[in-house]
Design an enzyme around this catalytic site. Structure first.
Site, PDB file in Angstrom:
ATOM      1  N   CYS A 315       0.719  -1.121   0.004  1.00 26.68           N
ATOM      2  CA  CYS A 315       0.063   0.133   0.064  1.00 26.68           C
ATOM      3  C   CYS A 315       0.648   1.282   0.079  1.00 26.68           C
ATOM      4  O   CYS A 315       0.366   2.337  -0.634  1.00 26.68           O
ATOM      5  CB  CYS A 315      -0.991  -0.164   0.864  1.00 26.68           C
ATOM      6  SG  CYS A 315      -0.519  -0.469   2.721  1.00 26.68           S
ATOM      7  N   ARG A 345       9.950  -9.527   4.907  1.00 28.78           N
ATOM      8  CA  ARG A 345       9.914  -9.095   6.575  1.00 28.78           C
ATOM      9  C   ARG A 345      10.953  -9.879   7.104  1.00 28.78           C
ATOM     10  O   ARG A 345      10.873 -11.327   6.842  1.00 28.78           O
ATOM     11  CB  ARG A 345       8.545  -9.313   6.938  1.00 28.78           C
ATOM     12  CG  ARG A 345       7.398  -8.381   6.440  1.00 28.78           C
ATOM     13  CD  ARG A 345       5.863  -8.846   6.989  1.00 28.78           C
ATOM     14  NE  ARG A 345       5.223  -7.954   6.317  1.00 28.78           N
ATOM     15  CZ  ARG A 345       3.919  -7.600   7.049  1.00 28.78           C
ATOM     16  NH1 ARG A 345       3.525  -8.213   7.801  1.00 28.78           N
ATOM     17  NH2 ARG A 345       3.137  -6.816   6.268  1.00 28.78           N
ATOM     18  N   GLU A 347      11.577 -12.149   9.809  1.00 31.65           N
ATOM     19  CA  GLU A 347      10.821 -12.702  10.911  1.00 31.65           C
ATOM     20  C   GLU A 347      11.557 -13.086  12.081  1.00 31.65           C
ATOM     21  O   GLU A 347      11.069 -13.597  13.067  1.00 31.65           O
ATOM     22  CB  GLU A 347       9.678 -13.494  10.338  1.00 31.65           C
ATOM     23  CG  GLU A 347       8.511 -12.928   9.422  1.00 31.65           C
ATOM     24  CD  GLU A 347       7.390 -12.386  10.179  1.00 31.65           C
ATOM     25  OE1 GLU A 347       7.634 -12.127  11.375  1.00 31.65           O
ATOM     26  OE2 GLU A 347       6.578 -11.891   9.489  1.00 31.65           O
ATOM     27  N   ARG A 356       4.826 -18.453   7.913  1.00 35.56           N
ATOM     28  CA  ARG A 356       5.536 -17.480   8.466  1.00 35.56           C
ATOM     29  C   ARG A 356       6.834 -17.321   7.807  1.00 35.56           C
ATOM     30  O   ARG A 356       7.944 -18.131   8.166  1.00 35.56           O
ATOM     31  CB  ARG A 356       5.487 -17.225   9.872  1.00 35.56           C
ATOM     32  CG  ARG A 356       6.202 -15.904  10.337  1.00 35.56           C
ATOM     33  CD  ARG A 356       6.005 -15.895  11.955  1.00 35.56           C
ATOM     34  NE  ARG A 356       4.622 -15.637  12.161  1.00 35.56           N
ATOM     35  CZ  ARG A 356       3.762 -14.678  12.303  1.00 35.56           C
ATOM     36  NH1 ARG A 356       4.480 -13.404  11.708  1.00 35.56           N
ATOM     37  NH2 ARG A 356       2.703 -14.435  12.518  1.00 35.56           N
ATOM     38  N   GLU A 364      -2.661  -7.323  -2.456  1.00 33.72           N
ATOM     39  CA  GLU A 364      -3.049  -6.116  -1.606  1.00 33.72           C
ATOM     40  C   GLU A 364      -3.972  -5.064  -2.343  1.00 33.72           C
ATOM     41  O   GLU A 364      -3.418  -4.417  -3.311  1.00 33.72           O
ATOM     42  CB  GLU A 364      -1.891  -5.363  -0.915  1.00 33.72           C
ATOM     43  CG  GLU A 364      -2.740  -4.283  -0.047  1.00 33.72           C
ATOM     44  CD  GLU A 364      -1.402  -3.894   0.833  1.00 33.72           C
ATOM     45  OE1 GLU A 364      -0.428  -4.419   1.115  1.00 33.72           O
ATOM     46  OE2 GLU A 364      -2.083  -2.855   1.694  1.00 33.72           O
ATOM     47  N   ASP A 433      -9.485  -9.117  11.266  1.00 34.21           N
ATOM     48  CA  ASP A 433      -8.331 -10.519  11.040  1.00 34.21           C
ATOM     49  C   ASP A 433      -9.226 -11.664  10.506  1.00 34.21           C
ATOM     50  O   ASP A 433     -10.333 -11.825  11.068  1.00 34.21           O
ATOM     51  CB  ASP A 433      -7.818 -10.656  12.205  1.00 34.21           C
ATOM     52  CG  ASP A 433      -6.376  -9.889  12.134  1.00 34.21           C
ATOM     53  OD1 ASP A 433      -5.999  -9.160  11.320  1.00 34.21           O
ATOM     54  OD2 ASP A 433      -5.586 -10.109  12.991  1.00 34.21           O
ATOM     55  N   GLU A 451      -3.832 -16.094  11.513  1.00 34.00           N
ATOM     56  CA  GLU A 451      -4.336 -15.027  10.546  1.00 34.00           C
ATOM     57  C   GLU A 451      -4.020 -15.070   9.157  1.00 34.00           C
ATOM     58  O   GLU A 451      -2.785 -15.255   8.854  1.00 34.00           O
ATOM     59  CB  GLU A 451      -3.881 -13.623  11.047  1.00 34.00           C
ATOM     60  CG  GLU A 451      -4.244 -12.348  10.070  1.00 34.00           C
ATOM     61  CD  GLU A 451      -3.259 -11.342  10.304  1.00 34.00           C
ATOM     62  OE1 GLU A 451      -2.740 -11.065  11.346  1.00 34.00           O
ATOM     63  OE2 GLU A 451      -3.226 -10.463   9.140  1.00 34.00           O
ATOM     64  N   ASN A 454      -6.275 -10.065   6.402  1.00 35.81           N
ATOM     65  CA  ASN A 454      -7.025  -8.898   7.146  1.00 35.81           C
ATOM     66  C   ASN A 454      -7.688  -7.992   6.205  1.00 35.81           C
ATOM     67  O   ASN A 454      -7.527  -8.163   4.678  1.00 35.81           O
ATOM     68  CB  ASN A 454      -6.134  -8.267   8.185  1.00 35.81           C
ATOM     69  CG  ASN A 454      -4.722  -7.492   7.439  1.00 35.81           C
ATOM     70  OD1 ASN A 454      -5.107  -7.189   6.149  1.00 35.81           O
ATOM     71  ND2 ASN A 454      -3.807  -7.296   8.187  1.00 35.81           N
ATOM     72  N   CYS A 479      -7.043  -0.965   3.292  1.00 33.18           N
ATOM     73  CA  CYS A 479      -6.338  -2.008   2.595  1.00 33.18           C
ATOM     74  C   CYS A 479      -6.832  -3.325   2.946  1.00 33.18           C
ATOM     75  O   CYS A 479      -7.418  -3.468   3.930  1.00 33.18           O
ATOM     76  CB  CYS A 479      -4.919  -1.977   2.417  1.00 33.18           C
ATOM     77  SG  CYS A 479      -4.137  -1.776   3.947  1.00 33.18           S
ATOM     78  N   ARG A 486      -0.518 -17.774   3.201  1.00 30.02           N
ATOM     79  CA  ARG A 486      -1.442 -18.261   4.240  1.00 30.02           C
ATOM     80  C   ARG A 486      -2.548 -18.934   3.917  1.00 30.02           C
ATOM     81  O   ARG A 486      -2.912 -19.986   4.194  1.00 30.02           O
ATOM     82  CB  ARG A 486      -1.566 -16.903   4.760  1.00 30.02           C
ATOM     83  CG  ARG A 486      -0.250 -16.300   5.315  1.00 30.02           C
ATOM     84  CD  ARG A 486      -0.251 -16.551   7.101  1.00 30.02           C
ATOM     85  NE  ARG A 486       0.913 -15.883   7.513  1.00 30.02           N
ATOM     86  CZ  ARG A 486       1.035 -14.884   8.608  1.00 30.02           C
ATOM     87  NH1 ARG A 486       0.005 -14.368   9.019  1.00 30.02           N
ATOM     88  NH2 ARG A 486       2.312 -14.617   8.986  1.00 30.02           N
TER      89      ARG A 486
HETATM   90  P1  ATP Z   1       1.119 -11.658  11.812  1.00 23.42           P
HETATM   91  O1  ATP Z   1       0.554 -11.018  12.809  1.00 23.42           O
HETATM   92  O2  ATP Z   1       0.782 -13.138  11.509  1.00 23.42           O
HETATM   93  O3  ATP Z   1       2.565 -11.202  11.801  1.00 23.42           O
HETATM   94  P2  ATP Z   1       0.935  -9.096  10.645  1.00 23.42           P
HETATM   95  O4  ATP Z   1      -0.205  -8.355  11.438  1.00 23.42           O
HETATM   96  O5  ATP Z   1       2.395  -8.704  10.466  1.00 23.42           O
HETATM   97  O6  ATP Z   1       0.613 -10.739  10.598  1.00 23.42           O
HETATM   98  P3  ATP Z   1      -0.088  -7.835   8.184  1.00 23.42           P
HETATM   99  O7  ATP Z   1       0.843  -6.886   8.139  1.00 23.42           O
HETATM  100  O8  ATP Z   1      -1.433  -7.395   8.569  1.00 23.42           O
HETATM  101  O9  ATP Z   1       0.309  -9.023   8.866  1.00 23.42           O
HETATM  102  O10 ATP Z   1      -0.186  -8.195   6.795  1.00 23.42           O
HETATM  103  C1  ATP Z   1      -1.058  -8.914   6.098  1.00 23.42           C
HETATM  104  C2  ATP Z   1      -1.234 -10.125   5.607  1.00 23.42           C
HETATM  105  O11 ATP Z   1       0.002 -10.499   4.929  1.00 23.42           O
HETATM  106  C3  ATP Z   1      -1.584 -11.171   6.666  1.00 23.42           C
HETATM  107  O12 ATP Z   1      -2.646 -11.583   6.972  1.00 23.42           O
HETATM  108  C4  ATP Z   1      -0.878 -12.587   5.888  1.00 23.42           C
HETATM  109  O13 ATP Z   1      -1.591 -12.907   5.015  1.00 23.42           O
HETATM  110  C5  ATP Z   1       0.437 -11.866   5.342  1.00 23.42           C
HETATM  111  N1  ATP Z   1       1.631 -12.033   5.940  1.00 23.42           N
HETATM  112  C6  ATP Z   1       2.058 -11.289   6.895  1.00 23.42           C
HETATM  113  N2  ATP Z   1       3.204 -11.629   7.499  1.00 23.42           N
HETATM  114  C7  ATP Z   1       3.598 -12.797   6.673  1.00 23.42           C
HETATM  115  C8  ATP Z   1       4.649 -13.796   6.754  1.00 23.42           C
HETATM  116  N3  ATP Z   1       5.770 -13.476   7.440  1.00 23.42           N
HETATM  117  N4  ATP Z   1       4.594 -14.873   5.853  1.00 23.42           N
HETATM  118  C9  ATP Z   1       3.485 -14.881   5.019  1.00 23.42           C
HETATM  119  N5  ATP Z   1       2.269 -14.053   5.106  1.00 23.42           N
HETATM  120  C10 ATP Z   1       2.595 -13.034   5.728  1.00 23.42           C
HETATM  121 ZN    ZN Z   2      -1.579  -1.920   3.495  1.00 20.06          ZN
HETATM  122 MG    MG Z   3       3.791  -9.543  11.707  1.00 16.45          MG
END
Ligand code: ATP
Ligand code: ZN
Ligand code: MG
Length: 520
Positions: A315, A345, A347, A356, A364, A433, A451, A454, A479, A486
């Site tokens: 976004c 990311r 992680e 993850r 998006e 979520d 999740e 969202n 967004c 996932r």
């Molecule tokens: P989480 O709480 O699981 O870390 P987030 O709140 O960081 O998720 P958002 O930033 O809201 O996730 O991202 C939106 C979407 O992106 C999530 O619903 C998921 O589908 C996907 N997503 C986020 N982080 C990851 C990841 N590390 N691996 C795979 N998909 C991801």
């Molecule tokens: Zn966004």
């Molecule tokens: Mg996260």
């Protein structure tokens, strides 16, 4: 950003105004001028029932007039100092031919209220000291420059202290979570962790590098089927148009969205070469040829410090593309999606399976429109998502409001902690979520659900930050993050890897699984 209206706040400034000549011959005049200015120009803008700034002490010494100024919130001590300089400059120039060279602030002490004394020490940059006396914070700054003041750093430091004190209060408290809807339980014939199962069957391969997967034909086909479902069953029917964005996000963009405040520790930063000169890179290339290794310390010296990072969410660049634009009314709401930029990311210890990861594929959708348009769109999105998860993928899943606790407190998401779950259309802002049960993690009640996507309406924060306007309407935006890994992880966790057990609705999008390869 500034100080909240009712909070007590006190500014004490220890500094000086610097003149072009010795002040001793005019010391008496100077005192008279300061008294006059203090009673007059310094009180301008101070409400009748409030205290204005006060010059507690003044002392001419050589070419300096040292001062202690104390104030409340109105005409704060540093503003008073600048006004004093201006007024004195006029009088001293006219009457005594002495000019003002500048001002100096040796020490600035700011006392302000915080919700409660923090349990752990709070650190902020620039402050020489920060102490708490009950619910009063006392912050001192030494050698404050005019630049520092004019850039409004003082207000931001006060806001930062309050934010950090607040964060301590919410530490350890659960994030706000309120179920809106849940599917009926479904039979779960499969109990394995699908990533492990896929790895055994050669559908996926871990790497290259940490937190990444190589998807072989079978897994790639499932992910692409998920993508087609999202496009054909959710986005196209609602009128979303595709855009293609860069995977690099310059810091200017993230400064506007706030990502560099929020998730700085999760970003993959991106460096450009400091130069493209053959000569500069010669030694590194030669070392690679001889040692067959990359001399990483040498490499760092050839790179520019990062000015950008890899996409965290799509976004920000989408908002950037609409910045300073006035959108035609007939084009509202703007409905676009990106599926090109991968998300990155860091992680770290949280990585697990394909769900993850450090690099993932996500669609998006971003929407910009009036509040009414977006609330209606959210209904449409939820209806389409329900259709996909209930009828095509036949999942066991639920939806919940998850606005973070502090936003909830600030009343941003509507609805209080104790209230009944609020129907999705009754709230204007907030995040929903979508969570699914993963049988391999344990029982429904005790395991954490995943999740898998969202959906947010975020008010006007981004339309304001990027100055996106309509001809007549106030715009808000939001967004939704469709995480394809996932969706896949959820589907395979519940349905298993045998296509014979997959629902017909899904098989319409993937009638036959590719063969892939067998390795000996
Ligand atoms: P989480 O709480 O699981 O870390 P987030 O709140 O960081 O998720 P958002 O930033 O809201 O996730 O991202 C939106 C979407 O992106 C999530 O619903 C998921 O589908 C996907 N997503 C986020 N982080 C990851 C990841 N590390 N691996 C795979 N998909 C991801
Ligand atoms: Zn966004
Ligand atoms: Mg996260």
């Amino acid at each position: 950003m500034g100080c909240r209206e009712a909070d007590p706040v006190r500014f004490e400034l220890d500094g000086a105004i610097l003149f072009s000549a010795d002040l001793s011959p005019v010391a008496e005049h100077l005192k008279g001028y300061v008294g006059e200015i203090e009673a007059g120009p310094l009180q301008k803008g101070v409400p009748d029932d409030e205290d204005g700034p006060h010059v507690e002490r003044m002392e001419p010494a050589g070419q300096e007039l040292s001062l202690v100024i104390v104030s409340g919130r109105y005409v704060r001590a540093h503003e008073a100092l600048l006004r004093l300089r201006k007024e004195l400059s006029a009088r001293m120039g006219k009457e005594h031919r002495i000019g003002v060279r500048g001002v100096r602030i040796d020490r600035y002490t700011i006392s302000f209220s915080v919700p409660e004394a923090p349990d752990h020490p709070v650190r902020v940059p620039f402050a020489t000291s920060l102490d708490f006396e009950g619910d009063t914070a006392v912050m001192t700054l030494d050698d404050v420059s005019e630049d520092f003041l004019s850039r409004n750093y003082v207000d931001r430091l006060v806001a930062l202290v309050r934010e950090k004190v607040d964060a301590q209060r919410y530490e350890g408290k659960e994030e706000f979570w309120e179920q809106i809807w849940t599917s009926t339980p479904r039979e779960m014939p499969y109990q394995e962790d699908p990533t492990e199962d896929m790895a055994r069957r050669g559908w996926v391969q871990q790497g290259p590098g940490k937190g990444r997967w190589f998807f072989r034909p079978q897994a790639a086909a499932v992910i692409r089927a998920m993508e087609r479902i999202a496009l054909e069953e959710v986005l196209r029917p609602l009128g979303f148009q595709e855009v293609i964005s860069s995977s690099l996000v310059p810091f200017e963009v993230w400064l506007k969205t706030g990502h560099l405040k929020g998730v700085a520790n999760e970003i993959y930063y991106f460096s450009e070469p400091a130069t493209r000169s053959e000569e500069a890179w010669e030694e590194l290339r030669d070392l690679v040829k001889v040692t067959r290794e990359v001399p990483r310390d040498k490499l760092v010296g050839l790179l520019d410090a990062p000015r950008a990072g890899m996409t965290y969410a799509q976004c920000p660049n989408i908002y950037w593309s609409f910045q300073k634009r006035t959108v035609a009314d007939e084009d509202l709401p703007i409905l676009v999606f990106d599926r090109t930029a991968n998300s990155y990311r860091y992680e770290s210890g949280g990585r697990h399976g394909i769900e993850r990861v450090d690099e993932f594929h996500r669609i998006e959708p971003v929407y910009i429109g009036t509040v009414d348009q977006l609330v209606e769109l959210r209904e449409g999105l939820i209806e389409r998502y329900k259709h996909v998860f209930n009828e095509l993928l036949e999942l066991e899943w639920r939806m919940a409001w998850v606005s973070p606790f502090y936003l909830q407190q600030a009343g941003m998401a509507g609805g209080g902690e104790d209230e009944e779950a609020t129907a999705a259309d009754e709230r204007r802002e907030g995040t929903i979520d979508f969570e699914a049960y993963l049988p391999y993690r344990g029982t429904r009640e005790e395991s954490e659900w995943l999740e898998f996507q969202n959906l947010s309406i975020l008010g006007d924060i981004y339309t304001t930050a990027f100055n996106i306007k309509a001809q007549r309407h106030e715009l808000v935006s939001g967004c939704s993050g469709i995480g394809l890994e996932r969706w896949t992880a959820v589907f395979l966790s519940q349905k298993g890897l045998d296509p014979a057990g997959w629902p017909e609705g899904f098989k319409r999008f993937l009638p036959e699984l590719p063969r892939g390869f067998t390795f000996h």
